[in-house]
Write an enzyme that holds these catalytic residues in place. Structure first.
Site, short mmCIF file in Angstrom:
data_model
loop_
_atom_site.label_atom_id
_atom_site.label_comp_id
_atom_site.label_asym_id
_atom_site.label_seq_id
_atom_site.Cartn_x
_atom_site.Cartn_y
_atom_site.Cartn_z
N LYS A 1 41.59 -21.09 -17.22
CA LYS A 1 41.84 -21.32 -18.65
C LYS A 1 41.40 -22.71 -19.12
O LYS A 1 40.99 -22.88 -20.26
CB LYS A 1 43.32 -21.12 -18.97
N GLU B 1 48.21 -18.99 -28.39
CA GLU B 1 49.20 -18.08 -27.80
C GLU B 1 49.08 -18.15 -26.29
O GLU B 1 48.07 -18.63 -25.75
CB GLU B 1 48.95 -16.65 -28.28
N SER C 1 41.26 -16.17 -10.16
CA SER C 1 41.30 -16.84 -11.47
C SER C 1 42.44 -17.82 -11.65
O SER C 1 42.41 -18.65 -12.55
CB SER C 1 41.36 -15.79 -12.58
#
Length: 400
Positions: A94, A116, A382
């Protein structure tokens, strides 16, 4: 990626095949198109690129390595490699797009980012980027997810973000997106909606994809340098779809490489028991874009569920929908129990605790390993599982 896809996307409209677009109020289209115009200029601006690359290298610790999982490989008789996005600063992929979005916001004169988060990784990464670049930061998170990922909530607060609990609906990711977008509508002149995946109205899917493509670019070069060739297949989990698009883009033009996107089957195949939008969804519109969407019989948006909070979204990025339609990517499912088993297997075999989201990709790799004996699998890891440890031990204890 660009060669393969360029004649399939209308950059002006932001469509991938029939998916994507801008299903939003006319008053917002001017703002969104302006954001996209400025993004296109900045991504070709040498100063912006140098600043972004410096942040990735010296702040986020890129490039992340490709790791040969020798213990898993020995057990499965299949060569398993992991792209270690879990080693990024903040613990997941991210941070790649959050640094890009925050830098974009600052360059175009915004004072705040609104975002969010589901599992909290996007929230932590955005709070981190906002702190670094001197931006205000509001993070919307479902109350259910807050309880599941409290370590990430505490990180966001320490970093100075305003964490806003969402109590409507299922109190998970969809509702967090609803509330974040509502808040953005009142502040779009001074804030940027820093969306957490390759979803939402144009241009957000394209912006996030651009910043996440670094994963695939690195992985392809690293894999060739390590092995002398390409992997036989690439595997990544799919919720909204940012980590998977990131790594898939590195191999999308290599027709000899099979690509698998792994969705959460959750508790079962019934609508409401899973978040497998590409498997069980129908064409629909959510949060300003068209995609394959989980829907009830009356065409209302269905509840989505996964043990992994970062995957429980009822829609999916428009490019994934297109890649499914043309058959370039095969989309499969893994249920909660399979993901939990993979969580423990990777932890106890390789000493790497994966995020529950990533565990879905690991689980699918282990499932198909018997069919790939002697071949090479590349799995996108990830994120790391720090946020999930307490939840897993409390709800899915294992003794060995």
């Amino acid at each position: 990626m660009e060669t393969y896809m360029k004649d399939k996307i209308s950059e002006q409209e932001g469509y991938f095949g029939i998916y994507g677009g801008q299903y939003i109020d006319e008053s917002l289209k001017t703002e969104f198109n302006n954001i996209y115009s400025q993004f296109l200029k900045l991504k070709d601006d040498e100063e912006f690129q140098n600043e972004f690359k410096d942040l990735l290298e010296h702040f986020s610790c890129r490039p992340t390595p490709v790791y040969y999982a020798k213990n898993l490989s020995k057990k499965t008789e299949c060569d398993i490699y992991l792209k270690r996005e879990d080693l990024n600063h903040t613990g997941a992929h991210k941070i790649n797009h959050c640094l890009g979005e925050a830098l974009l916001a600052k360059k175009i004169g915004k004072k705040k980012v609104i975002a969010e988060t589901g599992a909290g990784q996007h929230g932590v990464a955005m709070a981190t980027a906002a702190a670094l670049l001197g931006l205000e930061c509001d993070i919307y998170m479902g109350d259910v997810d807050i309880k599941k990922a409290m370590p990430n909530v505490n990180r966001m607060k320490i970093l100075g973000a305003n964490v806003i609990s969402v109590h409507s609906g299922q109190k998970t990711l969809k509702e967090a997106v609803d509330k974040a977008f509502e808040a953005y509508l009142n502040e779009y002149e001074t804030a940027l909606y820093a969306i957490g995946s390759v979803v939402g109205p144009h241009p957000f899917p394209s912006i996030v994809e651009y910043f996440q493509s670094i994963v695939g670019k690195e992985a392809r070069e690293q894999f060739i340098n390590m092995t002398g060739g390409l992997p036989d297949c690439v595997i990544a989990c799919v919720g909204g779809g940012s980590n998977s698009i990131g790594i898939f883009n590195g191999f999308i033009n290599d027709k000899e490489v099979e690509i698998y996107g792994v969705e959460p089957l959750g508790k079962g195949e019934k609508i409401g028991e899973n978040a497998a939008s590409l498997t069980y969804g129908r064409e629909g519109i959510i949060h300003g874009f068209k995609c394959l969407l989980l829907q009830n019989e009356d065409n209302t948006v269905a509840d989505a569920y996964s043990v992994a909070s970062g995957l429980d979204y009822p829609g999916v990025g428009p490019k994934h929908c297109y890649l499914k339609d043309i058959g370039r990517v095969q989309y499969k499912t893994i249920n909660d129990n399979e993901a939990i088993d993979a969580f423990y297997e990777l932890s106890r075999t390789e000493g790497i605790i994966p995020a529950l989201e990533s565990s879905h990709a690991v689980a699918y790799g282990l499932k198909i390993a018997k069919d790939y004996k002697g071949k090479k699998l590349l799995i996108n890891l990830s994120g790391r599982g720090d946020k999930d440890i307490e939840f897993v031990l409390e709800n899915y204890p294992r003794t060995f």
